[in-house]
Design an enzyme around this catalytic site. Structure first.
Site, PDB file in Angstrom:
ATOM      1  N   GLY A   1      11.443   6.153   9.680  1.00 55.45           N
ATOM      2  CA  GLY A   1      10.146   6.801   9.845  1.00 55.45           C
ATOM      3  C   GLY A   1       9.916   8.092   9.082  1.00 55.45           C
ATOM      4  O   GLY A   1       8.800   8.607   9.076  1.00 55.45           O
TER       5      GLY A   1
ATOM      6  N   GLU B   1      17.747   4.875  10.486  1.00 58.38           N
ATOM      7  CA  GLU B   1      17.469   3.771   9.549  1.00 58.38           C
ATOM      8  C   GLU B   1      16.315   4.123   8.609  1.00 58.38           C
ATOM      9  O   GLU B   1      15.276   3.464   8.618  1.00 58.38           O
ATOM     10  CB  GLU B   1      17.028   2.521  10.327  1.00 58.38           C
ATOM     11  CG  GLU B   1      18.055   1.886  11.199  1.00 58.38           C
ATOM     12  CD  GLU B   1      17.469   0.788  12.083  1.00 58.38           C
ATOM     13  OE1 GLU B   1      18.233  -0.076  12.516  1.00 58.38           O
ATOM     14  OE2 GLU B   1      16.255   0.793  12.362  1.00 58.38           O
ATOM     15  N   PRO B   2      16.451   5.158   7.790  1.00 57.65           N
ATOM     16  CA  PRO B   2      15.335   5.498   6.902  1.00 57.65           C
ATOM     17  C   PRO B   2      15.186   4.491   5.767  1.00 57.65           C
ATOM     18  O   PRO B   2      16.179   4.013   5.221  1.00 57.65           O
ATOM     19  CB  PRO B   2      15.738   6.876   6.354  1.00 57.65           C
ATOM     20  CG  PRO B   2      17.231   6.886   6.411  1.00 57.65           C
ATOM     21  CD  PRO B   2      17.638   6.011   7.568  1.00 57.65           C
ATOM     22  N   GLY B   3      13.952   4.164   5.455  1.00 54.25           N
ATOM     23  CA  GLY B   3      13.684   3.275   4.318  1.00 54.25           C
ATOM     24  C   GLY B   3      12.858   4.025   3.299  1.00 54.25           C
ATOM     25  O   GLY B   3      13.344   4.471   2.258  1.00 54.25           O
ATOM     26  N   ARG B   4      11.592   4.231   3.648  1.00 52.14           N
ATOM     27  CA  ARG B   4      10.622   4.841   2.722  1.00 52.14           C
ATOM     28  C   ARG B   4      11.120   6.150   2.107  1.00 52.14           C
ATOM     29  O   ARG B   4      11.032   6.341   0.899  1.00 52.14           O
ATOM     30  CB  ARG B   4       9.327   5.120   3.503  1.00 52.14           C
ATOM     31  CG  ARG B   4       8.191   5.628   2.659  1.00 52.14           C
ATOM     32  CD  ARG B   4       7.049   6.140   3.526  1.00 52.14           C
ATOM     33  NE  ARG B   4       6.744   5.297   4.657  1.00 52.14           N
ATOM     34  CZ  ARG B   4       5.866   4.291   4.641  1.00 52.14           C
ATOM     35  NH1 ARG B   4       5.210   4.001   3.546  1.00 52.14           N
ATOM     36  NH2 ARG B   4       5.644   3.576   5.727  1.00 52.14           N
TER      37      ARG B   4
ATOM     38  N   TYR C   1      -3.338  -0.421   4.592  1.00 55.58           N
ATOM     39  CA  TYR C   1      -3.244   0.788   5.432  1.00 55.58           C
ATOM     40  C   TYR C   1      -4.059   1.956   4.912  1.00 55.58           C
ATOM     41  O   TYR C   1      -3.847   3.083   5.368  1.00 55.58           O
ATOM     42  CB  TYR C   1      -1.778   1.278   5.516  1.00 55.58           C
ATOM     43  CG  TYR C   1      -0.724   0.212   5.588  1.00 55.58           C
ATOM     44  CD1 TYR C   1      -0.543  -0.519   6.750  1.00 55.58           C
ATOM     45  CD2 TYR C   1       0.119  -0.037   4.504  1.00 55.58           C
ATOM     46  CE1 TYR C   1       0.443  -1.490   6.814  1.00 55.58           C
ATOM     47  CE2 TYR C   1       1.102  -1.004   4.571  1.00 55.58           C
ATOM     48  CZ  TYR C   1       1.254  -1.724   5.725  1.00 55.58           C
ATOM     49  OH  TYR C   1       2.221  -2.680   5.795  1.00 55.58           O
TER      50      TYR C   1
ATOM     51  N   CYS D   1      -9.359 -10.660  -7.333  1.00 56.20           N
ATOM     52  CA  CYS D   1     -10.762 -10.979  -7.072  1.00 56.20           C
ATOM     53  C   CYS D   1     -11.174 -10.527  -5.680  1.00 56.20           C
ATOM     54  O   CYS D   1     -11.544 -11.344  -4.833  1.00 56.20           O
ATOM     55  CB  CYS D   1     -10.978 -12.466  -7.254  1.00 56.20           C
ATOM     56  SG  CYS D   1     -10.488 -12.979  -8.888  1.00 56.20           S
TER      57      CYS D   1
END
Ligand code: LLP
Length: 436
Positions: free
Chosen positions: A247, A289-292, A332, A364
């Site tokens: 997060g 658990e960091p991702g971003r 988002y 499109c």
């Protein structure tokens, strides 16, 4: 702490990881995801130095859902971190480069029998259980493969995180995890504690993504500490491990100072230590658990401007990618900032009457927008622009919509570029299709 790689050259073209971005576009084509591996490594180092080495009995599991390729798995492994996977595909990708399986933990709210069996037989470090039915399957698989599977149970702290609703996961009615109250959780813990094929290590929670303060973590933690106390009293269950999820937020532009991971980890760990002391609990092993935060700011996605349409009140800069390689504005309303590669310090283009400038894709759909209100200098067709902070949930959420080919991925560092994922070919688009 070593400084992250510098990004902006003082003259001419923008460089990324020391490589001229115009040259990258010429050599590898566009759209192109360009990751500065030096930045990813410095994020890993920051986590090691300010969390793993400062706080005893801790783990980091990089959330592969943010961006996982074979090269990423190799890099994360070399940096000594572990991996959080959520599917057989992510686990397979990690195992394809011999990622140490005991450092892999598997999440997921709807794991199939096949996925659990694959995870257990591979020997994953932990399975994070999200539904009571998983327990029987894990038990059956562990028995079959002759070992005891370590698990944790994901709970829902009942906190509605201050972020986009689609990436808030901690609220009571979330599809993820076990609610704190009621028999669902206690029955599951009892079951796991009694099983000879399951070793229940602790609890997991994840509040949400793209968080810029610690309020929601701390509110959640307070509830989890109460739960830990209750479970100890009622069931004699000791939370040996506590996974606090991911997060950490990523900023949109390198001119904005990045969030420091210890901003989150120090406050959360202090609260954990204090709470455990107050409640008479043993301090659990803490996992993030960091991702971003690890990956997002390392990436500049390069696009070629196809055309520019000047209309009353709005100028559209149409590029050769869009929601197929980055669906995050469409999903988002995600914010991005762009830079003109040949004119990175150029004066911002302001047409008469302050026309709004939107960077749009080639799909499109009117919602195929990358930046709704961009700040860019004057551009022309053929120019290359770069989208900052576009490394998380872009490649991993990309599609072949409109049969666009998935872009290539290049790692750059210290002036060198290395292709790590090839651009899809036209043949790739119809691979696996059969004649009728
Ligand atoms: N752990 C769990 C259990 C998660 O569900 C997530 C993200 C993470 C860790 C990593 O969170 P991070 O550190 O990356 O914020 N597609 C959305 C983001 C979805 C996040 C899902 N879960 C986006 O593009 O913003």
């Amino acid at each position: 702490m070593k400084k992250e790689c510098s990004k902006i050259s003082t003259h001419n073209n923008l460089t990324w990881g020391g490589v001229d971005c115009q040259k990258l576009a010429d050599e590898f084509g566009t759209p192109l995801y360009v990751y500065d591996a030096g930045i990813i490594k410095s994020r890993c180092r920051e986590l090691r130095e300010t969390f793993l080495e400062r706080w005893p009995n801790t783990r980091i599991r990089y959330a592969g859902k943010a961006f996982l390729t074979r090269a990423v798995a190799e890099l994360i492994n070399r940096e000594g971190l572990g991996l959080d996977v959520v599917s057989m595909g992510e686990l397979f990708t990690a195992l394809s480069v011999n990622f140490p399986v005991e450092r892999i933990e598997m999440n997921g709210n709807a794991k199939s029998h096949e996925e659990i069996s694959y995870a257990v037989s591979s020997g994953v470090g932990r399975i994070i259980v999200d539904h009571p039915d998983e327990l029987k399957v894990i038990e059956e698989c562990a028995k079959k493969f002759g070992h005891v599977q370590k698990i944790m149970i994901r709970v829902t702290p009942g906190v509605d995180a201050h972020t986009h609703a689609y990436i808030s996961t901690g609220q009571t009615d979330s599809k993820f995890g076990f609610p704190l109250d009621g028999p669902m959780l206690t029955d599951a813990i009892n079951y796991a504690m009694k099983s000879e094929f399951i070793d229940i290590r602790g609890l997991h929670f994840h509040v949400g993504s793209q968080l810029f303060d610690t309020d929601d973590y701390l509110k959640s933690l307070a509830k989890i500490l109460e739960l830990m106390k209750r479970l100890k009293g009622e069931l004699g269950f000791i939370t040996h491990e506590l996974n606090i999820g991911g997060g950490f937020g990523a900023v949109i532009n390198p001119s904005v100072p990045a969030m420091r991971s210890e901003f989150y980890t120090d406050k959360i760990m202090n609260a954990l230590y204090e709470g455990c002391k107050n409640f008479g609990l043993e301090i659990p092993c803490a996992i993030f658990e960091p991702g971003r935060w690890v990956i997002s700011e390392a990436c500049l996605t390069l696009y070629r401007v196809e055309n520019i349409k000047e209309l009353p009140g709005i100028t559209y800069i149409a590029v050769n990618g869009g929601m197929a390689d980055n669906p995050r504005f469409a999903l988002y309303n995600a914010e991005y900032d762009a830079v003109a590669i040949a004119n990175p310090d150029g004066k911002i283009y302001n047409r008469e009457g302050n026309t709004k400038v939107s960077v749009v894709g080639k799909c499109c759909e009117s919602g195929d927008i990358l930046i709704d209100n961009a700040k860019l200098p004057l551009l022309k067709a053929g120019d290359i622009i770069g989208l900052y902070n576009s490394g998380a949930y872009t490649f991993s959420m990309s599609s072949n919509y409109n049969y666009l080919q998935r872009p290539a991925v290049v790692f750059v560092e210290n002036g060198e570029a290395k292709l790590v994922v090839e651009r899809q070919s036209l043949d790739d688009l119809i691979r696996g299709q059969r004649d009728y």
